[in-house]
Design an enzyme around this catalytic site. Structure first.
Site, PDB file in Angstrom:
ATOM      1  N   TYR A  54      -5.860   6.177   5.239  1.00 32.23           N
ATOM      2  CA  TYR A  54      -6.065   5.252   4.122  1.00 32.23           C
ATOM      3  C   TYR A  54      -5.322   3.929   4.381  1.00 32.23           C
ATOM      4  O   TYR A  54      -5.911   2.848   4.292  1.00 32.23           O
ATOM      5  CB  TYR A  54      -5.596   5.873   2.789  1.00 32.23           C
ATOM      6  CG  TYR A  54      -5.538   4.824   1.726  1.00 32.23           C
ATOM      7  CD1 TYR A  54      -6.697   4.380   1.120  1.00 32.23           C
ATOM      8  CD2 TYR A  54      -4.337   4.192   1.394  1.00 32.23           C
ATOM      9  CE1 TYR A  54      -6.677   3.349   0.195  1.00 32.23           C
ATOM     10  CE2 TYR A  54      -4.291   3.160   0.479  1.00 32.23           C
ATOM     11  CZ  TYR A  54      -5.466   2.748  -0.124  1.00 32.23           C
ATOM     12  OH  TYR A  54      -5.440   1.724  -1.011  1.00 32.23           O
ATOM     13  N   GLU A  93       0.823  -1.210   0.000  1.00 33.16           N
ATOM     14  CA  GLU A  93       0.000   0.000   0.000  1.00 33.16           C
ATOM     15  C   GLU A  93       0.856   1.258   0.000  1.00 33.16           C
ATOM     16  O   GLU A  93       0.528   2.237  -0.656  1.00 33.16           O
ATOM     17  CB  GLU A  93      -0.974   0.017   1.195  1.00 33.16           C
ATOM     18  CG  GLU A  93      -2.130  -0.935   1.049  1.00 33.16           C
ATOM     19  CD  GLU A  93      -2.964  -0.689  -0.200  1.00 33.16           C
ATOM     20  OE1 GLU A  93      -3.053   0.468  -0.655  1.00 33.16           O
ATOM     21  OE2 GLU A  93      -3.513  -1.656  -0.742  1.00 33.16           O
ATOM     22  N   ASP A 132      -9.122   6.463  -0.904  1.00 26.67           N
ATOM     23  CA  ASP A 132      -8.052   7.107  -1.680  1.00 26.67           C
ATOM     24  C   ASP A 132      -8.692   7.771  -2.902  1.00 26.67           C
ATOM     25  O   ASP A 132      -9.919   7.869  -2.987  1.00 26.67           O
ATOM     26  CB  ASP A 132      -6.984   6.075  -2.078  1.00 26.67           C
ATOM     27  CG  ASP A 132      -7.504   5.079  -3.099  1.00 26.67           C
ATOM     28  OD1 ASP A 132      -8.739   5.037  -3.319  1.00 26.67           O
ATOM     29  OD2 ASP A 132      -6.688   4.369  -3.698  1.00 26.67           O
TER      30      ASP A 132
END
Ligand code: SF4
Length: 351
Positions: A126, A43, A144
């Site tokens: 996030y 991520e 996002d």
């Protein structure tokens, strides 16, 4: 009566059914159950980099640092070197600091508590949502740019999504629609945003949500999401010095704070105009530049460097962190992104 302004309540189920048949094969999705460390690193890498470009970086990262413990034990220079080419090096520094915190406080594991995850360096809402939902099965959203875009179209949100009102509106929609399979749902939104509900010219004819999407129904899918115009990036001329002595090149270590902190670069001068950058470089090295041998345009988020590299004769090494490196040596140090490209070019000259 059906509300014209809203998609049907069960649209998350439709999206999950689509995801079950269409999900992308990605290296960090291979573990069953999902490995929180893999989710975290992927991520962070994906934040500024395309998925296809991330795959080889992710694989070689996991070969070099298979566990949080291996990462915590590594030197920062090695971590930065492993990150080289992904840009935005503060991400790598924060990953390293967070790994050391996890080593000390959480037995080399990522905590599964939201407040604890958010307290780690470089992990915002996030990433925390992604880790908690995908790796720990918690009912958390991960908002996002993809999610903002899909929801803005699906619900025809007319507010600017970069302003707090637009963002809040979408946050409450996400909260109200999050299903129990939140991790899969978050990934389904990512895949939909990456392949179908793409920024320009969304591919609505392939979309599993076309029957639900209010913007599509009203022919507004290309107008949304609304976002305020960004400031244009600052453009700078960057004159780089090629100083080569007995097969070694002169490099400079950038300061430990600010842009590209602690990374190595060719001696460089920045200015608005190319001529001024070149003069700045001559002053820095007390030498004279020859004809430009290399040009490159490097685009950062808020600035653009128009780079030119010049051989410099009669160099006096300036004060500060300057050192001579052979190609074998500089392959092992973290080079600032665009300078790594110049190094690859210089390598051919030195050999
Ligand atoms: S129908 Fe089109 S605009 Fe709406 S969610 Fe699907 S791809 Fe996006």
């Amino acid at each position: 009566m059906m509300d014209e302004k809203k998609p049907a309540r069960d649209w998350p189920e439709k999206l999950l059914t689509w995801f079950d048949g269409h999900k992308r094969d990605l290296p960090w999705r291979e573990d069953k159950p999902r490995n929180p460390y893999h989710v975290w690193i992927s991520e962070i890498m994906l934040q500024q980099t395309r998925t296809e470009a991330v795959k080889p970086y992710f694989n070689s990262w996991m070969e070099r640092f298979p566990t949080i413990h291996d990462l915590a034990e590594a030197e920062e220079a090695e971590v930065l070197h492993q990150w080289q080419g992904l840009g935005y090096y503060s991400r790598a520094r924060n990953i390293h600091k967070a790994a050391r915190e996890m080593e000390e406080t959480y037995g080399s594991r990522l905590p599964d508590d939201k407040a604890a995850i958010l307290a780690l360096p470089g992990i915002g809402n996030y990433t925390a949502g992604a880790i908690l939902s995908m790796a720990y099965g918690k009912k958390e959203g991960a908002i996002d740019g993809n999610v903002l875009r899909v929801y803005a179209r699906l619900y025809q949100v007319e507010e600017d999504i970069l302003k707090s009102r637009g963002r809040k509106e979408i946050e409450s929609l996400v909260e109200a629609t999050l299903p129990d399979r939140a991790g899969d749902f978050n990934e389904a939104l990512m895949d939909l945003g990456a392949d179908v509900c793409i920024p320009k010219n969304p591919r609505c004819s392939l979309c599993p949500l076309a029957g639900e999407c209010v913007a599509f129904r009203n022919g507004k899918e290309k107008e949304l999401p609304r976002r305020s115009a960004k400031k244009p990036p600052k453009e700078e001329a960057a004159a780089c010095g090629l100083c080569i002595r007995e097969g070694r090149v002169l490099l400079h270590k950038r300061p430990s704070k600010g842009m590209l902190a602690s990374m190595w670069e060719f001696p460089m001068a920045l200015a608005e105009k190319e001529e001024d950058a070149k003069k700045g470089l001559e002053q820095l090295l007390s030498g004279t530049t020859e004809d430009c041998l290399w040009t490159y345009k490097h685009v950062f988020t808020h600035r653009i460097w128009h780079m030119k590299a010049y051989p410099v004769k009669e160099v006096a090494v300036p004060e500060g962190e300057y050192r001579w490196f052979s190609p074998e040596e500089y392959r092992e140090i973290p080079l600032a992104g665009p300078h790594a490209r110049l190094a690859a070019f210089v390598e051919k000259m030195v050999d």
